[in-house]
Scaffold this motif. Structure first.
Motif, PDB file in Angstrom:
ATOM      1  N   ILE A  24       0.831  -1.205   0.000  1.00 38.33           N
ATOM      2  CA  ILE A  24       0.000   0.000   0.000  1.00 38.33           C
ATOM      3  C   ILE A  24       0.869   1.261   0.000  1.00 38.33           C
TER       4      ILE A  24
ATOM      5  N   GLU B 267       0.736   4.168  -2.774  1.00 37.17           N
ATOM      6  CA  GLU B 267       0.441   5.552  -2.409  1.00 37.17           C
ATOM      7  C   GLU B 267       1.558   6.502  -2.837  1.00 37.17           C
TER       8      GLU B 267
ATOM      9  N   LYS C  36     -10.839  -7.795   3.601  1.00 35.84           N
ATOM     10  CA  LYS C  36     -12.080  -7.009   3.603  1.00 35.84           C
ATOM     11  C   LYS C  36     -12.458  -6.539   4.998  1.00 35.84           C
TER      12      LYS C  36
ATOM     13  N   SER D 157     -10.319  -2.297   7.538  1.00 35.40           N
ATOM     14  CA  SER D 157     -10.721  -1.113   6.770  1.00 35.40           C
ATOM     15  C   SER D 157      -9.561  -0.484   6.004  1.00 35.40           C
ATOM     16  N   GLN D 158      -8.372  -0.451   6.616  1.00 34.01           N
ATOM     17  CA  GLN D 158      -7.214   0.143   5.948  1.00 34.01           C
ATOM     18  C   GLN D 158      -6.796  -0.687   4.735  1.00 34.01           C
TER      19      GLN D 158
ATOM     20  N   LYS E 134      -8.689  -2.867   3.124  1.00 41.98           N
ATOM     21  CA  LYS E 134      -9.787  -2.841   2.160  1.00 41.98           C
ATOM     22  C   LYS E 134      -9.690  -1.608   1.278  1.00 41.98           C
ATOM     23  N   GLN E 135      -9.429  -0.462   1.895  1.00 40.31           N
ATOM     24  CA  GLN E 135      -9.318   0.783   1.141  1.00 40.31           C
ATOM     25  C   GLN E 135      -8.071   0.785   0.260  1.00 40.31           C
ATOM     26  N   GLY E 136      -6.959   0.300   0.819  1.00 46.44           N
ATOM     27  CA  GLY E 136      -5.689   0.372   0.102  1.00 46.44           C
ATOM     28  C   GLY E 136      -5.496  -0.685  -0.960  1.00 46.44           C
TER      29      GLY E 136
ATOM     30  N   LYS F 263     -10.210  -1.588  -2.931  1.00 47.19           N
ATOM     31  CA  LYS F 263     -10.830  -0.438  -3.590  1.00 47.19           C
ATOM     32  C   LYS F 263      -9.849   0.361  -4.454  1.00 47.19           C
ATOM     33  N   ASN F 264      -8.617  -0.068  -4.484  1.00 47.74           N
ATOM     34  CA  ASN F 264      -7.594   0.631  -5.273  1.00 47.74           C
ATOM     35  C   ASN F 264      -7.651   0.160  -6.724  1.00 47.74           C
TER      36      ASN F 264
END
Length: 265
Positions: free
Chosen positions: A169, A173, A193, A196-197, A199-201, A204-205
């Protein structure tokens, strides 16, 4: 053809292979002529044996149709070329395995398909890195350095490791990593999943592709245009992060890509 017939024919061929490999002279002659056709003087220089010994070996190989004489030069027949090419592959496989024998002996290789294991010679230039009691993070640090220099990564990920994921990640970034493909099993995907970190990184990337497979994975393979690395599990089922096989040559990348595609398809 029945299994019994196949077994009998294989046993007969084994005798022929044994006939070649148990004689250093016959083996050296085939390998020397495999490079290019040679006359007697050139064979005597290359093998450093007297003419009588060499001529005796040549006669034996002629009798089983592996070499032939064309004017003053000895060359391989088609059968001889095919057998010697595979003998070279066997020798290179042996060298590759023996070079990093501690790595292979210590780990479970059952997840590597047989047809890929047969091409271990492609890893003959791979280097084995390991952690020590004075540097417990050596293997992991080598890995992080490698991925930090890559713009695209394809990874078979057999473990849930927040430490690894956070490095991926970070590289995404920082825009050092342009594309990341992960192959994981459903259990690992579900764990990502739930964080949260991660999942976002990752999920959802848009620069990340994740493929789920319905099986446990026993190899940790990382592949890029610049390098490949492999870590494995101990035979008792525990993942080993202290030993890593690393290679950057074209042959090793070819081997790694074939293994990656096996799991990706």
């Amino acid at each position: 053809m029945t299994d019994l017939q196949t077994k009998k024919e294989l046993n007969d061929e084994y005798k022929n292979v044994k006939y070649i490999l148990t004689s250093s002279m016959r083996t050296k002659l085939l390998l020397t002529i495999y490079e290019s056709s040679k006359n007697l003087d050139e064979l005597r220089t290359a093998i450093e044996k007297p003419s009588a010994t060499i001529l005796h070996g040549l006669k034996e190989l002629e009798n089983i149709n592996l070499i032939r004489k064309s004017q003053k030069y000895y060359e391989l027949t088609s059968n001889g070329y095919l057998l010697t090419a595979n003998m070279v592959k066997l020798i290179e496989n042996w060298y590759s395995i023996n070079k990093n024998k501690d790595f292979w002996n210590n780990h479970d290789i059952s997840d590597i398909p047989e047809d890929i294991l047969k091409n271990m010679y492609l890893l003959k230039d791979a280097e084995y890195e390991y952690s020590t009691t004075s540097d417990l993070s050596n293997a992991f640090n080598k890995y992080i350095k490698l991925i930090s220099q890559s713009t695209e990564l394809k990874i078979i990920m057999p473990i849930y490791s927040e430490n690894h994921f956070k490095h991926y990640i970070r590289l995404l970034e920082e825009n050092k990593l342009k594309e990341l493909e992960l192959i994981v099993n459903r259990k690992i995907y579900d764990s990502i999943k739930q964080n949260s970190q991660l999942k976002q990184g990752l999920i959802k990337n848009k620069k990340v592709k994740i493929k789920c497979v319905n099986r446990d994975l026993k190899i940790f393979l990382t592949f890029s245009d610049e390098f490949m690395s492999l870590t494995l599990f101990f035979k008792d089922g525990h993942y080993d992060d202290s030993q890593i096989l690393i290679a950057k040559d074209e042959n090793a990348l070819k081997w790694a890509l074939k293994l990656l595609l096996y799991f990706a398809n």
